[in-house]
Design an enzyme around this catalytic site. Structure first.
Site, short mmCIF file in Angstrom:
data_model
loop_
_atom_site.label_atom_id
_atom_site.label_comp_id
_atom_site.label_asym_id
_atom_site.label_seq_id
_atom_site.Cartn_x
_atom_site.Cartn_y
_atom_site.Cartn_z
N TYR A 41 0.84 -1.20 0.00
CA TYR A 41 0.00 0.00 0.00
C TYR A 41 0.87 1.25 0.00
O TYR A 41 0.75 2.12 -0.87
CB TYR A 41 -0.90 -0.02 1.23
CG TYR A 41 -1.90 1.12 1.30
CD1 TYR A 41 -3.01 1.16 0.44
CD2 TYR A 41 -1.76 2.14 2.23
CE1 TYR A 41 -3.93 2.20 0.51
CE2 TYR A 41 -2.67 3.18 2.30
CZ TYR A 41 -3.76 3.20 1.45
OH TYR A 41 -4.68 4.24 1.52
N ASP A 42 1.80 1.31 0.96
CA ASP A 42 2.61 2.52 1.13
C ASP A 42 3.48 2.80 -0.11
O ASP A 42 3.49 3.90 -0.65
CB ASP A 42 3.55 2.40 2.34
CG ASP A 42 2.82 2.17 3.65
OD1 ASP A 42 1.58 1.98 3.60
OD2 ASP A 42 3.47 2.17 4.71
N VAL B 207 -10.09 1.34 12.65
CA VAL B 207 -10.34 1.47 14.08
C VAL B 207 -11.71 2.08 14.38
O VAL B 207 -12.40 1.63 15.30
CB VAL B 207 -9.18 2.24 14.76
CG1 VAL B 207 -9.13 3.71 14.36
CG2 VAL B 207 -9.24 2.08 16.25
N VAL B 208 -12.13 3.08 13.62
CA VAL B 208 -13.40 3.73 13.95
C VAL B 208 -14.56 2.76 13.74
O VAL B 208 -15.43 2.60 14.61
CB VAL B 208 -13.61 5.02 13.11
CG1 VAL B 208 -14.99 5.61 13.36
CG2 VAL B 208 -12.53 6.05 13.44
N GLY C 73 -2.66 1.38 23.27
CA GLY C 73 -3.62 2.45 22.97
C GLY C 73 -3.02 3.84 23.05
O GLY C 73 -3.72 4.84 22.92
N GLN D 60 -0.81 4.92 20.88
CA GLN D 60 -0.56 5.43 19.53
C GLN D 60 -1.67 6.41 19.15
O GLN D 60 -2.81 6.27 19.62
CB GLN D 60 -0.44 4.28 18.50
CG GLN D 60 -1.72 3.55 18.12
CD GLN D 60 -2.02 2.36 19.00
OE1 GLN D 60 -1.77 2.39 20.20
NE2 GLN D 60 -2.60 1.32 18.43
P1 NAD Z 1 -12.77 1.98 -0.09
O1 NAD Z 1 -12.15 0.64 0.00
O2 NAD Z 1 -14.12 2.18 0.49
O3 NAD Z 1 -12.80 2.49 -1.60
C1 NAD Z 1 -11.92 2.07 -2.59
C2 NAD Z 1 -12.74 1.69 -3.82
O4 NAD Z 1 -11.86 1.30 -4.88
C3 NAD Z 1 -13.69 0.53 -3.57
O5 NAD Z 1 -14.98 0.85 -4.04
C4 NAD Z 1 -13.06 -0.62 -4.36
O6 NAD Z 1 -14.02 -1.57 -4.79
C5 NAD Z 1 -12.38 0.13 -5.48
N1 NAD Z 1 -11.27 -0.59 -6.10
C6 NAD Z 1 -10.26 -1.24 -5.48
N2 NAD Z 1 -9.42 -1.76 -6.37
C7 NAD Z 1 -9.91 -1.43 -7.61
C8 NAD Z 1 -9.49 -1.68 -8.92
N3 NAD Z 1 -8.38 -2.40 -9.19
N4 NAD Z 1 -10.24 -1.21 -9.95
C9 NAD Z 1 -11.37 -0.51 -9.72
N5 NAD Z 1 -11.82 -0.24 -8.46
C10 NAD Z 1 -11.10 -0.70 -7.43
O7 NAD Z 1 -11.74 3.00 0.58
P2 NAD Z 1 -11.83 4.58 0.81
O8 NAD Z 1 -11.61 4.81 2.25
O9 NAD Z 1 -13.03 5.14 0.18
O10 NAD Z 1 -10.52 5.05 0.04
C11 NAD Z 1 -10.58 5.71 -1.22
C12 NAD Z 1 -9.19 6.18 -1.61
O11 NAD Z 1 -8.70 7.09 -0.63
C13 NAD Z 1 -8.17 5.05 -1.69
O12 NAD Z 1 -7.32 5.29 -2.78
C14 NAD Z 1 -7.40 5.17 -0.40
O13 NAD Z 1 -6.09 4.70 -0.53
C15 NAD Z 1 -7.45 6.66 -0.14
N6 NAD Z 1 -7.31 6.97 1.29
C16 NAD Z 1 -8.35 6.77 2.16
C17 NAD Z 1 -8.15 7.08 3.50
C18 NAD Z 1 -9.26 6.91 4.52
O14 NAD Z 1 -9.04 7.18 5.69
N7 NAD Z 1 -10.46 6.53 4.15
C19 NAD Z 1 -6.91 7.55 3.96
C20 NAD Z 1 -5.88 7.71 3.03
C21 NAD Z 1 -6.09 7.43 1.69
N1 UDP Z 2 -6.55 -0.37 15.94
C1 UDP Z 2 -6.94 -0.84 17.18
N2 UDP Z 2 -8.01 -1.69 17.24
C2 UDP Z 2 -8.72 -2.04 16.15
C3 UDP Z 2 -8.33 -1.54 14.88
C4 UDP Z 2 -7.23 -0.71 14.81
O1 UDP Z 2 -6.32 -0.53 18.20
O2 UDP Z 2 -9.71 -2.80 16.29
C5 UDP Z 2 -5.40 0.56 15.88
C6 UDP Z 2 -4.36 0.23 14.84
O3 UDP Z 2 -3.41 -0.68 15.36
C7 UDP Z 2 -3.77 1.59 14.57
C8 UDP Z 2 -4.93 2.54 14.73
O4 UDP Z 2 -5.91 1.84 15.50
O5 UDP Z 2 -2.79 1.91 15.55
C9 UDP Z 2 -5.55 2.98 13.43
O6 UDP Z 2 -5.81 1.85 12.66
P1 UDP Z 2 -6.52 1.89 11.24
O7 UDP Z 2 -6.38 0.54 10.62
O8 UDP Z 2 -7.89 2.46 11.39
O9 UDP Z 2 -5.71 2.98 10.43
P2 UDP Z 2 -4.15 3.13 10.05
O10 UDP Z 2 -3.32 2.26 10.93
O11 UDP Z 2 -4.06 2.75 8.63
O12 UDP Z 2 -3.89 4.56 10.31
#
Ligand code: NAD
Ligand code: UDP
Ligand code: UDP
Length: 327
Positions: A150-151, A192-193, A212, A214
């Protein structure tokens, strides 16, 4: 519907996901034509079913790792699983989605001369050693761990966006999104939410990973979507990357306490082991967003948790969830 100066045809990849569905709604409300593309890996038709009657809304089932030939004015590239359990399910496909997906959408943008937005992430900072994170920080990322698909996929996508800009003069906009929550989050995606709210509503123990201590900074979805639209509307010379998130930082323990109090749950808190490479602290510096977008979040964590808890409550009761935002 608001009057618009210019009606655009806008492609949203990942449009049936959590953020994408809110963006579809927003751009239709602004008077645009929206093409929603999704392969439904983590998204759901239920997230967009209420938009299907709109004659300016169109859905394409498609995987962004394959080329796409359509005509559009703007592209928001959101397609990518976003939560660790989903992006680690098929990590090779996750990298392909970010990298091949970016190449295809940039190729499309280049051919049709469309402006293109990339949903990047705070994960490009990895487990940051600079706090709060500012856009000039290069990050602290493990290149071969379980979060790397992902990263590093998202980092490579940023590279591609900026190279298409330098090499082909594309008009790009890159947002680095920090943790965002709200209605239509996937109930089982382990974030987490959603985890805490579902656990609380079901009276099950709240699972804190680690002790907890973090921290994360949680942004409500409506605030984030406003930032997306404003970034897309910035002057052509501005590409970002721009941090988009809420700088109010909470420990995971504080989040758990808020959820327990607001749901009235009797859940106990249990502590489980911390996943590998879990960032200890995360908080955006949003000075650039304030300056360039004239934007800052308006919804506090407790305010945003109210409709989010209502959404999951309805979801768990089997009530139609798409209308919950009108409640
Ligand atoms: P989500 O999983 O709800 O939405 C992602 C969507 O992309 C889904 O509808 C999934 O079916 C679709 N998808 C995945 N792979 C695909 C592919 N190969 N072709 C076509 N569609 C595909 O997640 P989200 O939270 O809505 O995230 C949307 C974007 O925002 C993502 O790129 C994610 O990395 C980025 N993002 C979200 C957050 C967050 O907190 N929600 C934080 C950082 C970045
Ligand atoms: N986390 C947790 N309990 C859960 C799910 C997540 O304590 O049931 C923690 C997780 O280890 C991280 C933080 O909550 O430290 C945020 O996790 P999330 O997966 O929501 O987002 P990200 O780590 O990608 O920021
Ligand atoms: N592409 C696409 N739609 C288009 C134009 C291109 O999906 O309308 C894809 C195609 O797969 C191509 C990629 O985008 O390989 C990159 O396009 P670009 O023009 O940058 O490079 P090239 O075609 O030379 O590989």
């Amino acid at each position: 519907m608001k009057a618009v100066q210019q009606k655009k045809r806008i492609l949203i990849t990942g449009g049936a996901g959590f953020l994408g569905s809110h963006l579809c709604e927003r751009l239709l409300a602004d008077g645009h034509e929206v093409v929603c593309l999704d392969n439904y890996f983590t998204g759901a038709k239920q997230n967009i079913v209420h938009l299907l009657e709109n004659p300016y809304f169109e859905v394409i089932r498609h995987d962004v790792t394959f080329p796409l030939y359509i005509e559009v004015d703007e592209i928001y590239n959101l397609a990518c699983p976003a939560s660790p359990i989903h992006y680690q399910f098929d990590p090779v496909q996750t990298t392909k989605t970010s990298v091949h997906g970016a190449i295809n959408m940039l190729g499309l943008a280049k051919r049709v001369k469309a402006k293109i937005f990339q949903a990047s992430t705070s994960e490009v900072y990895g487990d940051p050693q600079v706090h709060p994170q500012i856009e000039t920080y290069w990050g602290h990322v493990n290149p071969n761990g379980i979060r790397s698909c992902y990263d590093e996929g998202k980092r490579c996508a940023e590279t591609l966006f900026f190279d298409y800009r330098r090499q082909h003069n594309l008009n790009i906009k890159v947002a680095r999104i920090f943790n965002t929550y709200g209605p239509r989050m996937h109930p089982n995606d382990g974030r987490v939410v959603s985890n805490f709210i579902v656990q609380a509503l079901q009276g099950r123990p709240i699972t804190i990973y680690g002790d907890g201590s973090q921290s994360r900074s949680f942004c409500y979805v409506d605030d984030l979507i406003e930032a997306f639209v404003r970034l897309m509307d910035t002057e052509d010379g501005f590409a970002g990357p721009v941090n988009t998130g809420n700088p109010s930082e909470f420990t995971i323990l504080q989040l758990a306490e808020n959820v327990i109090e607001m749901t009235g749950a009797k859940s106990e808190i249990i502590f489980e082991s911390l996943p590998q490479d879990d960032p200890q602290q995360r908080q955006p510096d949003i000075s650039l967003a304030k300056e360039k977008l004239g934007w800052e979040p308006k919804v506090s964590l407790r305010e945003g948790l109210v409709p989010t808890i209502a959404y999951f409550d309805n979801f768990l009761r089997g009530i139609d969830t798409w209308s919950v935002r009108d409640i």
